[in-house]
Motif scaffolding. Structure first.
Motif, PDB file in Angstrom:
ATOM      1  N   GLY A 133      49.391  43.749  53.993  1.00 37.62           N
ATOM      2  CA  GLY A 133      49.133  42.304  54.960  1.00 37.62           C
ATOM      3  C   GLY A 133      47.833  41.973  55.082  1.00 37.62           C
ATOM      4  N   GLU A 134      46.507  42.711  54.569  1.00 34.65           N
ATOM      5  CA  GLU A 134      45.372  42.794  54.706  1.00 34.65           C
ATOM      6  C   GLU A 134      45.018  41.463  53.305  1.00 34.65           C
ATOM      7  N   GLU A 135      44.224  41.201  53.624  1.00 33.99           N
ATOM      8  CA  GLU A 135      43.671  39.838  53.116  1.00 33.99           C
ATOM      9  C   GLU A 135      41.754  40.463  52.093  1.00 33.99           C
ATOM     10  N   CYS A 136      42.091  40.499  50.799  1.00 34.40           N
ATOM     11  CA  CYS A 136      40.712  41.170  50.398  1.00 34.40           C
ATOM     12  C   CYS A 136      40.731  40.454  49.167  1.00 34.40           C
ATOM     13  N   GLU A 137      39.770  40.183  48.485  1.00 36.65           N
ATOM     14  CA  GLU A 137      38.364  39.629  47.927  1.00 36.65           C
ATOM     15  C   GLU A 137      38.193  40.184  46.691  1.00 36.65           C
ATOM     16  N   VAL A 138      38.657  39.548  45.788  1.00 39.69           N
ATOM     17  CA  VAL A 138      37.861  40.779  44.093  1.00 39.69           C
ATOM     18  C   VAL A 138      37.192  40.251  44.245  1.00 39.69           C
ATOM     19  N   VAL A 139      36.091  41.906  44.223  1.00 43.95           N
ATOM     20  CA  VAL A 139      34.870  41.856  43.705  1.00 43.95           C
ATOM     21  C   VAL A 139      34.465  42.134  41.571  1.00 43.95           C
ATOM     22  N   ARG A 140      34.941  42.865  41.594  1.00 40.52           N
ATOM     23  CA  ARG A 140      34.384  43.108  40.227  1.00 40.52           C
ATOM     24  C   ARG A 140      35.801  43.673  39.358  1.00 40.52           C
ATOM     25  N   ILE A 141      36.356  43.992  37.828  1.00 41.65           N
ATOM     26  CA  ILE A 141      36.671  43.809  37.303  1.00 41.65           C
ATOM     27  C   ILE A 141      36.773  45.704  36.309  1.00 41.65           C
ATOM     28  N   GLU A 142      37.919  46.067  36.199  1.00 38.27           N
ATOM     29  CA  GLU A 142      37.160  47.667  35.437  1.00 38.27           C
ATOM     30  C   GLU A 142      39.126  48.032  34.927  1.00 38.27           C
ATOM     31  N   GLY A 143      39.052  47.400  33.780  1.00 43.53           N
ATOM     32  CA  GLY A 143      40.354  48.132  32.809  1.00 43.53           C
ATOM     33  C   GLY A 143      41.383  47.253  33.535  1.00 43.53           C
ATOM     34  N   ASN A 144      42.470  48.119  34.021  1.00 44.28           N
ATOM     35  CA  ASN A 144      43.357  47.270  35.207  1.00 44.28           C
ATOM     36  C   ASN A 144      43.308  46.797  36.102  1.00 44.28           C
ATOM     37  N   GLN A 145      42.045  47.043  36.467  1.00 45.72           N
ATOM     38  CA  GLN A 145      41.768  47.773  38.423  1.00 45.72           C
ATOM     39  C   GLN A 145      40.791  47.191  39.160  1.00 45.72           C
ATOM     40  N   LEU A 146      40.704  46.102  40.210  1.00 51.66           N
ATOM     41  CA  LEU A 146      40.476  44.818  40.911  1.00 51.66           C
ATOM     42  C   LEU A 146      40.086  45.601  41.652  1.00 51.66           C
ATOM     43  N   TYR A 147      38.239  45.370  42.163  1.00 51.22           N
ATOM     44  CA  TYR A 147      37.536  46.793  43.435  1.00 51.22           C
ATOM     45  C   TYR A 147      37.495  45.091  43.772  1.00 51.22           C
TER      46      TYR A 147
END
Length: 166
Positions: A133-147
């Motif tokens: 339920g926590e909201e997050c913002e995408v900072v970086r992408i590597e392959g198919n994983q979001l940081y």
């Protein structure tokens, strides 16, 4: 001997047309198709007994006219008919916000994040623990994983106002 070859020149042109058709089937450029039609036109003239220079001229003219006149039409059609799919690691995801679906687990604190209707593997930056339920913002992408980094929830101004009144 030369008379015998010219008797079967129509077959040579048909073989050339067939080769262009095979090339066209294996590509999507719509260029070989027009040369195949030009070769078929030359084969038709050869079957009616026209001379080789006239057959060659027909091949060149028909192929060139078809290529020039239809290139723009097919180019627009192809651009419209193939939707642009986002590439893996699409930079457009950076800065977007998603909601954590499953809690962080494992040594890398992996969680699942729903973003634009798709569930992604999300890794928190800085070792934070992600909660459902926590909201997050995408900072970086590597392959198919979001940081991602968790967003701080906005304060509930109504609750703060009620607390002031009491």
């Amino acid at each position: 001997m030369m008379q015998g070859i010219t008797d079967y020149l129509w077959a040579v042109w048909l073989v050339i047309a067939a080769l262009f058709a095979v090339v066209e089937v294996s590509t999507v450029t719509f260029i070989a198709l027009w040369f195949g039609i030009g070769a078929a036109g030359a084969a038709l003239l050869a079957a009616f007994g026209f001379s080789f220079p006239f057959q060659l001229l027909t091949f060149v003219v028909v192929s060139t006219l078809l290529t020039v006149s239809t290139r723009r039409i097919f180019q627009r059609w192809l651009e419209r008919s193939t939707p642009a799919l986002p590439a893996l690691g699409d930079i457009s995801l950076i800065g977007k916000r998603g909601v954590v679906v499953t809690e962080s687990r494992g040594p890398r604190s992996e969680a699942e994040l729903e973003l634009d209707g798709t569930v992604w593997t999300a890794l928190p930056l800085g070792g934070d623990h992600l909660k459902p339920g926590e909201e997050c913002e995408v900072v970086r992408i590597e392959g198919n994983q979001l940081y991602v980094r968790p967003l701080q929830p906005l304060p509930d101004w109504r609750a703060a106002r009620q607390a002031q009144r009491q």
